[in-house]
Design an enzyme around this catalytic site. Structure first.
Site, mmCIF file in Angstrom:
data_model
loop_
_atom_site.group_PDB
_atom_site.id
_atom_site.type_symbol
_atom_site.label_atom_id
_atom_site.label_comp_id
_atom_site.label_asym_id
_atom_site.label_seq_id
_atom_site.Cartn_x
_atom_site.Cartn_y
_atom_site.Cartn_z
ATOM 1 N NE ARG A 158 -2.027 -2.141 2.885
ATOM 2 C CZ ARG A 158 -1.475 -3.557 1.898
ATOM 3 N NH1 ARG A 158 -2.541 -3.931 1.253
ATOM 4 N NH2 ARG A 158 -0.690 -4.705 2.508
ATOM 5 C CB THR A 159 3.169 2.932 2.287
ATOM 6 O OG1 THR A 159 2.206 2.038 3.710
ATOM 7 C CG2 THR A 159 3.804 4.248 2.812
ATOM 8 C CE LYS A 207 28.531 -1.389 -4.119
ATOM 9 N NZ LYS A 207 28.884 -0.058 -5.167
ATOM 10 N NE ARG A 218 6.802 1.143 5.173
ATOM 11 C CZ ARG A 218 6.000 -0.154 4.384
ATOM 12 N NH1 ARG A 218 5.577 -1.507 4.504
ATOM 13 N NH2 ARG A 218 4.855 -0.014 5.340
ATOM 14 C CG HIS A 268 3.120 3.806 8.558
ATOM 15 N ND1 HIS A 268 3.221 4.779 7.700
ATOM 16 C CD2 HIS A 268 2.688 2.417 7.576
ATOM 17 C CE1 HIS A 268 3.120 3.853 5.965
ATOM 18 N NE2 HIS A 268 2.530 2.838 6.487
#
Ligand code: CP
Length: 312
Positions: free
Chosen positions: A61-62, A91, A112, A140
């Site tokens: 969704r996000t 890395k 995120r 969130h």
């Protein structure tokens, strides 16, 4: 058409939206975006803007709603959904250096991350807005915005209501952001329903006491069912558990089924940030009170509104 210019750069935590004027502006814009989308006439307010969609954790969704919002408003997106594998993070590059580089290429970064506090850290190294799309078990904030927008659309008010938050209140970042945001709303009562091992963290208890928010804690979902206007179910966050055994103890603690639905007020709604596992029986999906798919769609318009406000 929208003349109010909020002082909004980074979006890190839900309490940034405690200002009612800002919240109402956001909701007006989201409604506007929805109307325009239906007519295929969305404003191209992000034309010339480039947005990095930088996800260290999985998302349906996000990520897709943010990326769709950018594209639909005329902007461009460069995206990775496995930042720890498909960027130089693999890395050993630090978050700080990664953000310094991305902020020199893009006009905004939607990020995120799996670690609480990482969005805040990123914002201190970024020349451009950082939008927190979930930071581990932290927050969130854009989910809280779409949650309150959904409550407004579904029950017609964002003050004077009661809500039960059910499930994983310890690790659930959507719960954390929604709780923080609701503290600024009048006469809201929150029932926290969880196993003792997944109860709402102490920092929230202290914050609610300070803001005089009414709340109760219980393990028994049925105690709250007939009292609330909003039932907010959540998934147990398997990925945050130290081991499978601990997760297995609580994973199916609450399962909402049709029998339980009979105890709810006829006009109450059921929300869930999704994804769901077993905590809502799919047989409930056709009940008009099941608002979770409408809630997910609202996320698209809230994210359009937010991007328009920050970059438009
Ligand atoms: N609600 C939510 O954050 O869903 P995703 O993890 O699919 O983005």
């Amino acid at each position: 058409m929208f003349s109010y210019k909020p002082k909004l750069k980074h979006v890190i935590e839900a309490k940034q939206f405690s200002d009612r004027k800002l919240l109402e502006e956001m909701f007006d814009r989201a409604e506007y975006m929805e109307r325009k989308d239906k007519k295929n006439k969305l404003p191209q307010s992000l034309k010339g803007k480039r947005v990095a969609s930088f996800f260290y954790e999985e998302s349906t969704r996000t990520r897709f709603s943010f990326e769709t919002a950018v594209l639909a408003l005329g902007g461009k997106v460069v995206s990775t959904d496995k930042a720890s594998q498909f960027s130089s993070v693999a890395k050993g590059e630090t978050l700080e250096d990664t953000i310094r580089i991305l902020s020199s290429y893009f006009h905004a970064i939607v990020m995120r991350h799996n670690i609480k506090g990482s969005a805040k850290i990123a914002s201190t190294y970024s020349e451009v807005p950082i939008i927190n799309a979930g930071d581990g078990e932290g927050e969130h904030p854009t989910q809280a915005l779409l949650d309150v927008y959904t409550i407004k659309k579904e029950i017609g008010r964002i003050d004077d209501f009661s809500i039960a938050m059910v499930g994983d209140l310890k690790y659930g970042r959507t719960i954390h952001s929604l709780t923080y945001l609701l503290e600024s709303h009048k006469n809201v009562k929150i029932y926290f329903v969880s196993p003792k091992t997944l109860s709402i963290p102490e920092e929230h208890i202290q914050s609610m006491i300070a803001s005089k928010t009414q709340f109760e804690e219980t393990e028994n979902m049925e105690e709250a069912l007939d009292k609330v206007d909003v039932l907010y179910m959540t998934r147990v966050q398997k990925e945050r558990f130290p081991n499978q055994e601990e997760y297995d103890k609580v994973k199916d603690f609450y399962i909402l089924d049709k029998d339980m639905l009979r105890k709810m007020k006829p006009e109450a709604i059921i929300m869930h940030p999704l994804p769901r596992i077993k905590e809502i029986d799919p047989k409930i999906d056709t009940d008009p009170r099941a608002a979770y798919f409408r809630q997910a769609k609202n996320g698209l318009y809230i994210r359009m509104a937010l991007l328009d406000m920050i970059l438009g």
